[in-house]
Write a protein that holds these residues in place. Sequence first.
Motif, mmCIF file in Angstrom:
data_model
loop_
_atom_site.group_PDB
_atom_site.id
_atom_site.type_symbol
_atom_site.label_atom_id
_atom_site.label_comp_id
_atom_site.label_asym_id
_atom_site.label_seq_id
_atom_site.Cartn_x
_atom_site.Cartn_y
_atom_site.Cartn_z
ATOM 1 N N VAL A 395 0.822 -1.216 0.000
ATOM 2 C CA VAL A 395 0.000 0.000 0.000
ATOM 3 C C VAL A 395 0.852 1.260 0.000
ATOM 4 O O VAL A 395 0.516 2.263 -0.649
ATOM 5 C CB VAL A 395 -0.941 -0.022 1.222
ATOM 6 N N SER A 396 1.968 1.228 0.690
ATOM 7 C CA SER A 396 2.813 2.426 0.787
ATOM 8 C C SER A 396 3.803 2.551 -0.361
ATOM 9 O O SER A 396 4.616 3.477 -0.372
ATOM 10 C CB SER A 396 3.576 2.416 2.112
ATOM 11 N N ALA A 433 -7.608 0.028 0.163
ATOM 12 C CA ALA A 433 -6.475 0.197 1.073
ATOM 13 C C ALA A 433 -5.666 1.442 0.724
ATOM 14 O O ALA A 433 -5.241 2.193 1.611
ATOM 15 C CB ALA A 433 -5.586 -1.042 1.040
ATOM 16 N N VAL A 434 -5.458 1.678 -0.568
ATOM 17 C CA VAL A 434 -4.709 2.866 -0.983
ATOM 18 C C VAL A 434 -5.503 4.126 -0.637
ATOM 19 O O VAL A 434 -4.945 5.129 -0.165
ATOM 20 C CB VAL A 434 -4.395 2.797 -2.489
ATOM 21 N N ARG A 436 -7.564 4.558 1.775
ATOM 22 C CA ARG A 436 -7.522 4.794 3.223
ATOM 23 C C ARG A 436 -6.155 5.276 3.687
ATOM 24 O O ARG A 436 -6.052 6.046 4.652
ATOM 25 C CB ARG A 436 -7.864 3.503 3.977
ATOM 26 N N THR A 437 -5.091 4.838 3.023
ATOM 27 C CA THR A 437 -3.737 5.068 3.525
ATOM 28 C C THR A 437 -3.114 6.347 2.982
ATOM 29 O O THR A 437 -2.416 7.066 3.698
ATOM 30 C CB THR A 437 -2.838 3.867 3.168
ATOM 31 N N VAL A 438 -3.334 6.648 1.713
ATOM 32 C CA VAL A 438 -2.685 7.795 1.059
ATOM 33 C C VAL A 438 -3.577 9.024 1.223
ATOM 34 O O VAL A 438 -4.707 9.060 0.700
ATOM 35 C CB VAL A 438 -2.425 7.501 -0.427
ATOM 36 N N ARG A 444 -2.946 9.524 -4.456
ATOM 37 C CA ARG A 444 -3.830 8.365 -4.610
ATOM 38 C C ARG A 444 -4.054 8.059 -6.086
ATOM 39 O O ARG A 444 -4.021 6.903 -6.506
ATOM 40 C CB ARG A 444 -5.174 8.635 -3.925
#
Length: 456
Positions: A395-396, A433-434, A436-438, A444
């Motif tokens: 994801v990161s 997931a991306v 939510r995370t970025v 994004r």
Amino acid sequence: MGDWKTTDGLPRRRRHRALSPWREHLRDTFWFAPTAALVLVFVVWSAATAADDAILTALRDSGDEDAVSDLLGIAEDAKTVVTTISAAMMTFIGVVFSISLVAVQMAAGQFSPRVVRIFVRSRITKATFAVFLATFVQSLLVLTSYDSQRDPALVASIPLVQSVLTLILVGLSVVLFVMYVNSTLRLMRVAHVVDLITREALRVVANMPLDVSAEEPVGTGTGSGYSSGLDLAPETARFAHHGRAGVLRDVDIVRLVRMARQSGVVLRLVPRIGDFVVPGTPVFAVHGGPATKALRALSFQVSVGAERTFHQDLGFGLRQLSDIALRALSPAVNDPTTAVQAVDRIVQFLSSVARRPLGALLHRDRRGAVRLVQPVPGWTELVDLGFTEIRGCAVSSPQVTRRLLAGLDDLLAAVPEDRRAPLVRHRTLLTQAVERTVPQAADRAFALHPDRQGIG
């Protein structure tokens, strides 16, 4: 069970042979090739000794003492070279393979401990070690053949052929050493390692019989657990594992089919290849007849070891590729480009099985009757094995998320409609997931743009 040639680039499938498991197990050992080479060098040395004795006898019978004297001088000159070889070869072996062990340790730390088996199975490594040892032993044997006599009329042995053979082995050792260094350097490169893993995994796919049961194994309410699309007779008996605990590496398909045919039953392998079994674990189920005395030898037709092998394990290649990608994505390594290279091969493998039936392999006898049912992973299981863990760690890393999205899109275009669901699920979960995370919208959008090179 006949041979066939694929249309998707896979190797040609070969008929299972009785010695196939033994051959695979010997490839996973390092002692067999050197031992065979040492036995062979004794045989060749004996033949060379007989040739030297025949030459000396023929020259003496012809009364050519000058020729004997000339050969004796040549042999004495060769003795100096053979002595030098004998003193240097063992030291050379120690230095070369000490460096090799360091290289193996570095590769295991960089890629995965499971790639060490590539070094163990390397034919050039085994051949180099075997020829080095054979050269050392041959030089020692030649030195024992030299006679202390210098008189041509009294000398009992002139190891001329033996000395020439030693020099040939030295030349072969030099050639193999160059090849060995090249091979070792290639095995240190991630692209070559993932290519080797993928080729072995595709070879397993190519060796699968095309006659396969329904896609997913499901329970039947009787505890049999075979595929719903396979019409088996009721289960009559089960045989448990009685050997040591370990990973089920493979089964002897040829002998199991023969035993089932002789007993008039169908055998079903309960665990999958690669499962860990302990004493008491059910291994075989018998369908369609009683458990005869001949079936008591079933426990001898399975191989259990400390680690999985490629021989019959359909998912082992994906497991190794996933491990390499996970190691590359770890904070300690932080190498997303290596992860992308692993994802490339995961997509390649899944593409090769995208339209193949999966679930349980059906092995038939010569009359076409099913005699052995062997479970293998289904399509959903293979997709999960290839993407689940990588998706969670990627994801990161926009380079890896972009490559994953491109790979999933390529697979969605290649698979039948009934196999799209797990791919859509992984694509959706990765996108969520991306998101939510970025935090930044531009980041994004960049991370969710499919790219076959990641970030080219």
